[in-house]
Scaffold this active site. Structure first.
Site, PDB file in Angstrom:
ATOM      1  N   ARG A  49       0.837  -1.094  -0.008  1.00 28.30           N
ATOM      2  CA  ARG A  49       0.060  -0.153  -0.107  1.00 28.30           C
ATOM      3  C   ARG A  49       0.774   1.226   0.287  1.00 28.30           C
ATOM      4  O   ARG A  49       0.771   2.084  -0.674  1.00 28.30           O
ATOM      5  CB  ARG A  49      -0.951  -0.147   1.308  1.00 28.30           C
ATOM      6  N   THR A  50       1.697   1.454   0.960  1.00 26.86           N
ATOM      7  CA  THR A  50       2.630   2.564   1.107  1.00 26.86           C
ATOM      8  C   THR A  50       3.216   2.839  -0.315  1.00 26.86           C
ATOM      9  O   THR A  50       3.252   4.036  -0.559  1.00 26.86           O
ATOM     10  CB  THR A  50       3.580   2.399   2.271  1.00 26.86           C
ATOM     11  N   LYS A  78      27.890  -3.404  -2.889  1.00 32.79           N
ATOM     12  CA  LYS A  78      29.244  -3.218  -3.005  1.00 32.79           C
ATOM     13  C   LYS A  78      30.020  -2.642  -1.714  1.00 32.79           C
ATOM     14  O   LYS A  78      30.917  -2.297  -1.671  1.00 32.79           O
ATOM     15  CB  LYS A  78      29.516  -2.470  -4.138  1.00 32.79           C
ATOM     16  N   ARG A  99      11.525   4.172   3.620  1.00 29.90           N
ATOM     17  CA  ARG A  99      11.132   3.148   4.595  1.00 29.90           C
ATOM     18  C   ARG A  99      12.297   2.072   4.814  1.00 29.90           C
ATOM     19  O   ARG A  99      13.002   1.474   3.923  1.00 29.90           O
ATOM     20  CB  ARG A  99       9.956   2.032   4.017  1.00 29.90           C
ATOM     21  N   HIS A 127       5.306   5.811  11.272  1.00 28.57           N
ATOM     22  CA  HIS A 127       4.919   6.157  10.346  1.00 28.57           C
ATOM     23  C   HIS A 127       3.837   7.024   9.858  1.00 28.57           C
ATOM     24  O   HIS A 127       2.684   6.651  10.203  1.00 28.57           O
ATOM     25  CB  HIS A 127       4.070   4.532  10.243  1.00 28.57           C
TER      26      HIS A 127
HETATM   27  C1  NCD Z   1       1.862  -1.331   8.121  1.00 30.55           C
HETATM   28  C2  NCD Z   1       3.462  -0.839   8.177  1.00 30.55           C
HETATM   29  O1  NCD Z   1       4.285  -1.064   7.475  1.00 30.55           O
HETATM   30  O2  NCD Z   1       3.808  -0.464   9.305  1.00 30.55           O
HETATM   31  N1  NCD Z   1       1.435  -1.274   6.764  1.00 30.55           N
HETATM   32  C3  NCD Z   1       1.276  -0.270   5.988  1.00 30.55           C
HETATM   33  O3  NCD Z   1       2.200   0.760   5.656  1.00 30.55           O
HETATM   34  N2  NCD Z   1       0.124   0.022   5.656  1.00 30.55           N
HETATM   35  C4  NCD Z   1       1.242  -2.165   8.865  1.00 30.55           C
HETATM   36  C5  NCD Z   1       2.225  -3.644   9.048  1.00 30.55           C
HETATM   37  O4  NCD Z   1       2.748  -3.701   8.620  1.00 30.55           O
HETATM   38  O5  NCD Z   1       1.601  -4.134   9.789  1.00 30.55           O
END
Ligand code: NCD
Length: 301
Positions: A49-50, A78, A99, A127
């Site tokens: 999703r993100t 490397k 991320r 997040h």
């Molecule tokens: C979440 C995350 O990555 O923290 N997912 C997301 O971004 N929608 C929640 C999860 O992974 O459980």
């Protein structure tokens, strides 16, 4: 706002401005033009999703994205440092969405590069863009962010989404119920913040006892990948499963939210009830991320 790293960095006004902007974008009242913008999506950890919603958001604004998924095919293999990787990508692009599994890495990234950085999840820490889309989903379903009664369920220790969400909600006088396995409780520093802001909260074992009081229930996955011992995960997996039976006498405005992915914590029989909102919530992520790009890239006018 130059970067978006932690919900703690945002004022209530900044949060509300983002809500308004997402709404204007969703309803078509505002059509920001990002046709000269290129966003870098750097994902050291898995994401559906993100990653997709950030890419969709930029493309719907007319802009473009380049993506790094994992390090397997990059010069990190490397021996290139995190800082050098980022400084290089910042030469090509206008904004970085990142991320990683390492807490604090997004903040560090923002100190290394001159372009805006958006934290798309740093380990078990924060997040913030998820919290903002969660708030947007709350406004859309409840008509307000103020004075709501919210149950937060699942892995409250390692779940970065709930850390950001609870901090975000603390500007809006919620009443919070926290339900988690005993080893996966909300970290003390978050609870201390809530006490300081006089937010009412209770740690409970049995969500069914209070479910009828709730406006919202925010369910999360046990974060398997953060456990050092797989046996510890086996002990707690499946501890909270929400099913349709439990929703018999909930309030009419009640909604179930989940950042997704779900494993087994919401039974699929909930999906067809009027209370399920998690897939619409994922859709709202595009509007909120369009608003975030628009704000950070200065195209809100
Ligand atoms: C979440 C995350 O990555 O923290 N997912 C997301 O971004 N929608 C929640 C999860 O992974 O459980």
């Amino acid at each position: 706002m130059k970067n978006l790293i932690s919900m703690r960095d945002l004022s209530k006004k900044e949060i509300l401005d983002l809500m308004k902007l997402a709404e204007k974008i969703e309803t078509g009242k505002l059509k920001p033009d990002m046709s000269d913008k290129l966003g870098a999506l750097i994902f050291y950890e898995p994401s559906t999703r993100t990653q997709f919603s950030f890419a969709t958001a930029m493309k719907r604004l007319g802009g473009q994205t380049v993506t790094m998924r994992g390090t397997g095919s990059t010069s990190v293999k490397k021996g290139e440092s995190f800082a050098d990787t980022l400084q290089t990508i910042a030469q090509y692009t206008d904004i970085i969405v990142i991320r990683t599994a390492v807490e604090g890495s997004a903040r560090y990234a923002s100190e290394v590069v001159d372009i805006p950085v958006v934290n798309a999840g740093d380990g078990a820490n924060q997040h913030p863009t998820q919290a903002l889309l969660d708030l947007y989903s709350i406004v859309k379903t409840q008509g307000t962010l103020e004075n709501l009664t919210i149950g937060v369920v699942g892995d409250l220790k390692f779940g970065r989404t709930v850390h950001s969400l609870v901090q975000a909600l603390s500007d809006f006088n919620p009443k919070l119920y926290f339900a988690s396995p005993s080893h996966l409780k909300m970290p003390p520093y978050i609870l201390d913040d809530l006490r300081e802001k006089n937010i009412e909260f209770e740690e409970i074992r049995d969500i069914e006892k209070i479910i009828d009081k709730l406006d919202l229930m925010y369910v999360t996955r046990i974060q398997k990948e953060r456990f050092t011992d797989p046996e510890d995960y086996e002990k707690v997996k499946g501890s909270y499963i929400i099913n349709k039976n439990m929703l018999k006498s909930v309030k009419s405005n009640f909604k179930v939210l989940h950042p997704l992915p779900r494993v087994d914590e919401i039974a699929t029989d909930v999906d067809d009830t009027p209370y399920a909102y998690y897939f619409q919530q994922a859709k709202n992520g595009v509007f909120m991320r369009q608003a975030i790009f628009t704000t950070l890239l200065g195209s809100a006018e």
